[in-house]
Structure formats: structure tokens, C-alpha cells
Design a protein around this motif. Structure first.
Motif, PDB file in Angstrom:
ATOM      1  N   MET B   1       0.851  -1.379  -0.072  1.00 18.48           N
ATOM      2  CA  MET B   1       0.074   0.019  -0.080  1.00 18.48           C
ATOM      3  C   MET B   1       0.894   1.158  -0.073  1.00 18.48           C
ATOM      4  O   MET B   1       1.790   1.240   0.825  1.00 18.48           O
ATOM      5  CB  MET B   1      -0.631   0.065   1.491  1.00 18.48           C
ATOM      6  CG  MET B   1      -1.952   1.298   1.253  1.00 18.48           C
ATOM      7  SD  MET B   1      -2.751   1.134   2.815  1.00 18.48           S
ATOM      8  CE  MET B   1      -3.985  -0.197   2.767  1.00 18.48           C
ATOM      9  N   GLN B   2       0.646   2.105  -0.908  1.00 17.10           N
ATOM     10  CA  GLN B   2       1.460   3.427  -0.990  1.00 17.10           C
ATOM     11  C   GLN B   2       0.937   4.322   0.052  1.00 17.10           C
ATOM     12  O   GLN B   2      -0.319   4.499   0.519  1.00 17.10           O
ATOM     13  CB  GLN B   2       1.191   4.155  -2.374  1.00 17.10           C
ATOM     14  CG  GLN B   2       2.009   5.065  -2.590  1.00 17.10           C
ATOM     15  CD  GLN B   2       1.825   6.063  -3.458  1.00 17.10           C
ATOM     16  OE1 GLN B   2       0.448   6.226  -3.819  1.00 17.10           O
ATOM     17  NE2 GLN B   2       2.711   6.751  -4.216  1.00 17.10           N
ATOM     18  N   ALA B   3       1.994   4.834   0.650  1.00 15.74           N
ATOM     19  CA  ALA B   3       1.696   5.801   1.747  1.00 15.74           C
ATOM     20  C   ALA B   3       1.160   7.083   1.452  1.00 15.74           C
ATOM     21  O   ALA B   3       1.507   7.539   0.227  1.00 15.74           O
ATOM     22  CB  ALA B   3       3.052   5.961   2.709  1.00 15.74           C
ATOM     23  N   GLN B  26       5.036   6.639   8.190  1.00 16.76           N
ATOM     24  CA  GLN B  26       4.331   6.708   7.024  1.00 16.76           C
ATOM     25  C   GLN B  26       2.977   6.535   7.433  1.00 16.76           C
ATOM     26  O   GLN B  26       2.422   5.659   8.502  1.00 16.76           O
ATOM     27  CB  GLN B  26       4.606   5.739   6.007  1.00 16.76           C
ATOM     28  CG  GLN B  26       4.187   4.284   6.253  1.00 16.76           C
ATOM     29  CD  GLN B  26       4.539   3.531   5.107  1.00 16.76           C
ATOM     30  OE1 GLN B  26       5.572   3.369   4.505  1.00 16.76           O
ATOM     31  NE2 GLN B  26       3.522   2.655   4.793  1.00 16.76           N
ATOM     32  N   ASN B  28      -1.130   5.438   5.953  1.00 12.59           N
ATOM     33  CA  ASN B  28      -1.857   4.994   4.775  1.00 12.59           C
ATOM     34  C   ASN B  28      -3.255   5.550   4.514  1.00 12.59           C
ATOM     35  O   ASN B  28      -3.628   6.152   5.657  1.00 12.59           O
ATOM     36  CB  ASN B  28      -1.602   3.434   5.046  1.00 12.59           C
ATOM     37  CG  ASN B  28      -0.393   2.937   4.829  1.00 12.59           C
ATOM     38  OD1 ASN B  28       0.622   3.468   4.307  1.00 12.59           O
ATOM     39  ND2 ASN B  28      -0.226   1.892   5.523  1.00 12.59           N
ATOM     40  N   LYS B  29      -3.586   5.526   3.454  1.00 12.96           N
ATOM     41  CA  LYS B  29      -5.120   6.060   3.310  1.00 12.96           C
ATOM     42  C   LYS B  29      -6.182   5.409   4.477  1.00 12.96           C
ATOM     43  O   LYS B  29      -6.163   4.134   4.794  1.00 12.96           O
ATOM     44  CB  LYS B  29      -5.369   5.461   1.939  1.00 12.96           C
ATOM     45  CG  LYS B  29      -6.790   5.955   1.421  1.00 12.96           C
ATOM     46  CD  LYS B  29      -7.064   5.400  -0.015  1.00 12.96           C
ATOM     47  CE  LYS B  29      -8.354   5.663  -0.455  1.00 12.96           C
ATOM     48  NZ  LYS B  29      -9.071   7.229  -0.578  1.00 12.96           N
ATOM     49  N   THR B 185      -7.497  10.477   4.797  1.00 10.86           N
ATOM     50  CA  THR B 185      -6.232  10.075   5.755  1.00 10.86           C
ATOM     51  C   THR B 185      -6.057  11.469   6.814  1.00 10.86           C
ATOM     52  O   THR B 185      -6.044  12.472   6.266  1.00 10.86           O
ATOM     53  CB  THR B 185      -4.917  10.036   4.946  1.00 10.86           C
ATOM     54  OG1 THR B 185      -5.443   8.960   3.909  1.00 10.86           O
ATOM     55  CG2 THR B 185      -3.674   9.504   5.722  1.00 10.86           C
TER      56      THR B 185
END
Lengths: 259, 306
Positions: B1-3, B26, B28-29, B185
Motif C-alpha cells: 500500500m502506498q503511503a 508513514q 496509509n489511506k 487520511t
């Protein structure tokens, strides 16, 4: 919706809603009223004799006619403008720090310089409007007291002098913006404009006014019979000072830490 | 998962003083990241760097994978923020202040102002000048400005400061709704530790500029120490009985008997039975969980921690 257009709209709105601009308009109104009063006294010597000090001061303006009157208005814009236009610029730039609203102008979805450009455009519009107000009010007062020597050529010459004096004085507002940003508030730039007015008087008095940016508009306007002392090279000093102020403000706003 | 929010070795020094020291985190969504620390720990410095207001001495921040820099200004389209105490133009009304934010975000529809005022219970103050607002309503105005453009990322510094208990609950529910139901977020800094614990999915503890610890909400519950507290009419005799039964116990400063063994905490009914069998009259038997404040002080080893 164009970000720069929106930013200018918000800046003009903030300015319009402020008490400061109304106070400045009211305070600057004194300039043409004083000029008109001098002219009225000069035109009526018997009244001048009875008015004592005011009558004596009024002699400085020379003859009671339109060319003298335009000269007087130009001098008022040149000297009063440094203060008044400086105050307006100090407020537009410095209030964001004093009111601590600057942080709302940093992380926005357009280039950071947009806000500064909008502020400069707003300051320019406000200062030009202030000057136009003084000129229009001055002309109306001149018509009211029925000054002699009215002609289209005198009017156009007078307006050109007033217009260039205004532009020179407004141009000197850009370093004020830099001081407002650097000083993070409007007190430092207010001090700066007051100092510049004082220095310009001293430097002009010792004969180097033509080389000091803040003295040049007054010399251009013909104060103390200085017509012809100011050349293109002197006007360039004002333009270069203005450009330095402009570029340095943009640079500061872009690269300084906004803490 | 992209931060959605990421920092890499983020540091900020002022003349040799490390306000922030190599912080990497980080978010995440849809996560709510609670960033907690004492006053001066580096929370606001962190937030200012996340928003590009101050330049890092070292390291970098990323929003949606894009580095926070002067050139990547498009990232702010999706970010709503509030830094420290919210300030507004004092001579302008609530509505006018919000309208300025609307224009700066290039939103054509003026109704967004009405909608956000309703959402934050500001409608009845719409025509009140910002300088006349209470601290709580000024805070609401700050949150309203941050939420006006429906951002996908919220960065809020001390968002419940100055709010009354009802306001705190409202903002808590609003943030939880945004994160849970709308995938927003949230990065929230606060010194109100228990408040942050209630809504955060992840907590970062910052102390003296360093990220001391990162804990997920389930982990936090395990980390908080629990103890069984007992009060009887005869505490010394009860202590003796517990020792004889093999329970390590001691008397607290408040005069209560404390048991920290897992066996006792998991089965308080056994303790009750044993004490009653020995003729002790119980007036209190409770399992108490350490609050986040105590845990925080313990974790940062600050003065006052146990």
C-alpha cells in the motif's frame, strides 16, 4: 477560476473591509484641503494678512494659479505618498504576520509567488486610487476657489507631473513590502517609511537628494524650485530600487521558513 | 500500500538545536495517525515541514508519493490543514473568512461555505466577526477552513484545543467518519493523549525531536499495564493472606493493595473467593488499566512518569 484573479479578489476584499484604508483615505484628504486652503489665502491677500502663520506658510506655494497648485499637489503626493503608500503596503503585507494568518497562504494549490503578486497588484491599485482621489479632490477644490490660468495644456502638464510623481512614489513601496515580510508584521515597515522620509529630507538638504531614491519623487515634483535637477539616471535609481524590493520580496516569500 | 503521508529521516536544526531528529513515518489511506508529544517535542515543526512551510535540514516529506517542495504545489489541492491556534481575519465575519478560503481553493460554488458552517455548527455565527468568536468557535472556524474543499488528507495540529466537551465529541466523530466512511487520511498532533487514543489507528510518540515509538491501537492496549486493586477493612492482614496464597502484592501510596501478576488480573474472582474464605471483608476489587498519559510519561521517561 484563475488563482491570481482569485487571490487579487481576496486581497481587495480584505483591504476594502479594513478600517485602515478608510482612515488613510480620510487622512490623505487633508493634503488637497491644505493645498486648496493655501491657494484660497494667496488669492485673498487681505485674508492672508489676518491669518498670521497660515498666511506666512501659504507664501511658500507662490502664486495662486493652476500651475502652482498642481506643483503643490505633486509635492504633497511625493512626500505624503511615501508615508501613505508605505502604510497601505505595510498593512497589506504585514497584517498576515500580525494577525497570524500567513500560514493559511502558504500551502495552497498554486505557485507560492501568486499571493505576493496579488498583494503587489492590490497595493498598486489601492495606491493609484488614493492618488487619483487626491488629484480629483484637488482639482475640484481648485475649481471651487476659481484659480486663474486654467487651460488644457496646463491641466495636461499638471496631470503628467502628478502621474509620474505618483508612479515614482508608488514604486518605492516594494522595499516596504520586503521589510514587512522580513520583519513579520507591520510595525517594522511603518518605522522604515518614517525613517526614509526623515533621511530623504536630510539627504536632500545636504545636496545629494537626487541620488537617494526616497528624495527623488519630491525633487521631480519641483519642490523648492528643483525642476530640471532630476534626469533619467535619477529616475532609474527609483526603478532599480523598486525592482530590488520586488524581486527580494518574491525571493523571501518563496524561500524563507514560514514559522 | 502506498503511503499517503511519508517522511524519510526528517530533521530540522536551529543553530545546533535539533527540533526534529531523523523522523521516518508513514500514514496509509484512511488511517488516523495520532502524533503525540509534550510541548516543544517537535510536533508543530513536523507539521510545518509536512506542509512545506519550513525546509528540512535533512530528509524529505512526501504527500501522495510526491515530494513536498515549492514546485509540487498541486499536492495541496488534496490537503486541508490547521497549524497551531487557528487565526482568522479579525475584522471579517465567519462567512467572509470561509469565503476567502473558498476563493483561494478556486471553488466556484458559494454553497460550500453554507454546508461547512452547518457541519461545524457555525451557521448562527455566520455574520459574527472572527475577533468576537470564543476560542472554541475560532477553533471550529479553523477546522471548517481545513475541511472546506473536501480534502483527502487532513493535517491538524491540536484540533480540539479550546473546544468544550460536546465540541470535542463532535470533532472526534467528524474525523472518524471522514476516515472510516470517506477514506480521508488524517494526521493529528496533540498533547491530549487520551483524546488521540480514542480516534487514532496508529500513534507516534515524539520526544525531544525523536520518534520514540510507533504503536497501532491494538498494540497500545497490550502495552498499557493493568493491575488489580483491593481494599479491605484490614489491609495488613489481607496482604499477609495474599502472600501465603502465592500472590505477590504491595500497598500503594493511596493505601490500596496492588497485584500485578497476570494470574490475578485475569481471574479477580479467584482472589475474591480466597479473601472471603479467610474472612476478609472486601470493599473494593477492581482491575485498573494504565491511562495513556501514564504510559506516555513512562515511555518518554519524563519527570513524573512511573
Amino acid at each position: 477560476m484563475n488563482p491570481i484573479f482569485n487571490a487579487i479578489q481576496t486581497e481587495l476584499f480584505k483591504l476594502r473591509k479594513s478600517k485602515m484604508i478608510r482612515i488613510i483615505f480620510a487622512a490623505f484628504s487633508i493634503a488637497p484641503l491644505m493645498g486648496g486652503l493655501f491657494m484660497f489665502i494667496l488669492k485673498n491677500p487681505e485674508l492672508a494678512e489676518n491669518t498670521g502663520l497660515i498666511g506666512a506658510k501659504a507664501q511658500i506655494a507662490g502664486e495662486a494659479n493652476w500651475p502652482s497648485y498642481f506643483g503643490l499637489l505633486a509635492q504633497m503626493i511625493a512626500i505624503g505618498g511615501i508615508l501613505i503608500f508605505g502604510f497601505v503596503t505595510s498593512w497589506i503585507f504585514g497584517r498576515e504576520y500580525t494577525d497570524r494568518t500567513v500560514k493559511d497562504l502558504i500551502a495552497l494549490p498554486f505557485p507560492r509567488g501568486t499571493i505576493i503578486l496579488a498583494k503587489f497588484i492590490t497595493a498598486f491599485i489601492a495606491n493609484i486610487l488614493l492618488s487619483l482621489y487626491i488629484i480629483v479632490l484637488g482639482i475640484l477644490l481648485g475649481l471651487l476657489i476659481v484659480l486663474p490660468n486654467w487651460s488644457v495644456s496646463i491641466l495636461s502638464d499638471g496631470l503628467v507631473t502628478l502621474f509620474i510623481t505618483t508612479l515614482l512614489t508608488v514604486a518605492l513601496s516594494t522595499p516596504v513590502a520586503l521589510v514587512a515580510c522580513y520583519g513579520r508584521g507591520y510595525l517594522a515597515p511603518l518605522g522604515f517609511v518614517v525613517f526614509m522620509v526623515v533621511f530623504s529630507q536630510i539627504i536632500a538638504a545636504i545636496g545629494y537628494g537626487a541620488f537617494f531614491p526616497w528624495a527623488i519623487p519630491a525633487l521631480f515634483s519641483g519642490i523648492s524650485g528643483t525642476e530640471g535637477l532630476i534626469g533619467i539616471e535619477n529616475l532609474m535609481i527609483v526603478i532599480v530600487t523598486s525592482i530590488i524590493g520586488l524581486v527580494a520580496t518574491f525571493y523571501w516569500w518563496r524561500y524563507a521558513d514560514h514559522s | 500500500m502506498q503511503a499517503v503521508i511519508q517522511t524519510e529521516s526528517l530533521s530540522k536544526s536551529y543553530k545546533g538545536f535539533h527540533a526534529l531528529d531523523k523522523v521516518s513515518l508513514q500514514v496509509n489511506k484512511g488511517e488516523i495517525y495520532g502524533f503525540i508529544g509534550l510541548n516543544g517535542a517537535g510536533k508543530t515543526t513536523m507539521i510545518r515541514m509536512l506542509l512545506g512551510m519550513i525546509k528540512p535540514s535533512e530528509g524529505a516529506c512526501f504527500i501522495n508519493g510526491k515530494r513536498v517542495s515549492l514546485h509540487n504545489y498541486s499536492i495541496w489541492k488534496d490537503v486541508g490543514y490547521m497549524v497551531e491556534t487557528p487565526y482568522a481575519y479579525p475584522e471579517l465575519t465567519v462567512k467572509e473568512n470561509l469565503d476567502i478560503s473558498r476563493r483561494l481553493h478556486s471553488i466556484r460554488d458559494p454553497l460550500v461555505v453554507t454546508t461547512i458552517m452547518e457541519k461545524l455548527n457555525l451557521t448562527r455565527y455566520a455574520d459574527k466577526r472572527a475577533k468576537n468568536l470564543s476560542l472554541g468557535n475560532a477553533q471550529r472556524l479553523g477546522i471548517a477552513k481545513a475541511l472546506l474543499h473536501n480534502p483527502k488528507i487532513l493535517i491538524l495540529d491540536e484540533p480540539v484545543n479550546g473546544l468544550d466537551p460536546a465540541g470535542i465529541v463532535e470533532v472526534r466523530e467528524l474525523l472518524m467518519d471522514l476516515a472510516t466512511n470517506h477514506g480521508v487520511t488524517v494526521f493529528i498532533s496533540s498533547h491530549l493523549l487520551s483524546e488521540v487514543a480514542k480516534i487514532s489507528t496508529k500513534i507516534g510518540i515524539i520526544h525531544e525531536g525523536k520518534l520514540q515509538q510507533e504503536i497501532s491501537s491494538p498494540e497500545l492496549n497490550q502495552l498499557l499495564t493493568r493491575k488489580l486493586l483491593i481494599n479491605t477493612h484490614n489491609q495488613p492482614s489481607t496482604l499477609e493472606t495474599l502472600r501465603q496464597e502465592g500472590f505477590d502484592s504491595n500497598l500503594s501510596k493511596e493505601g490500596l493493595i496492588e497485584l500485578q501478576s497476570q494470574r490475578a488480573i485475569d481471574n479477580p474472582e479467584n482472589i475474591a473467593r480466597v479473601l472471603i474464605q479467610h474472612g476478609h471483608s472486601l470493599t473494593k476489587l477492581t482491575v485498573e488499566e494504565e491511562d495513556l498519559e501514564s504510559y506516555f510519561l513512562r515511555a518518554t521517561q519524563a519527570k513524573g512518569g512511573n
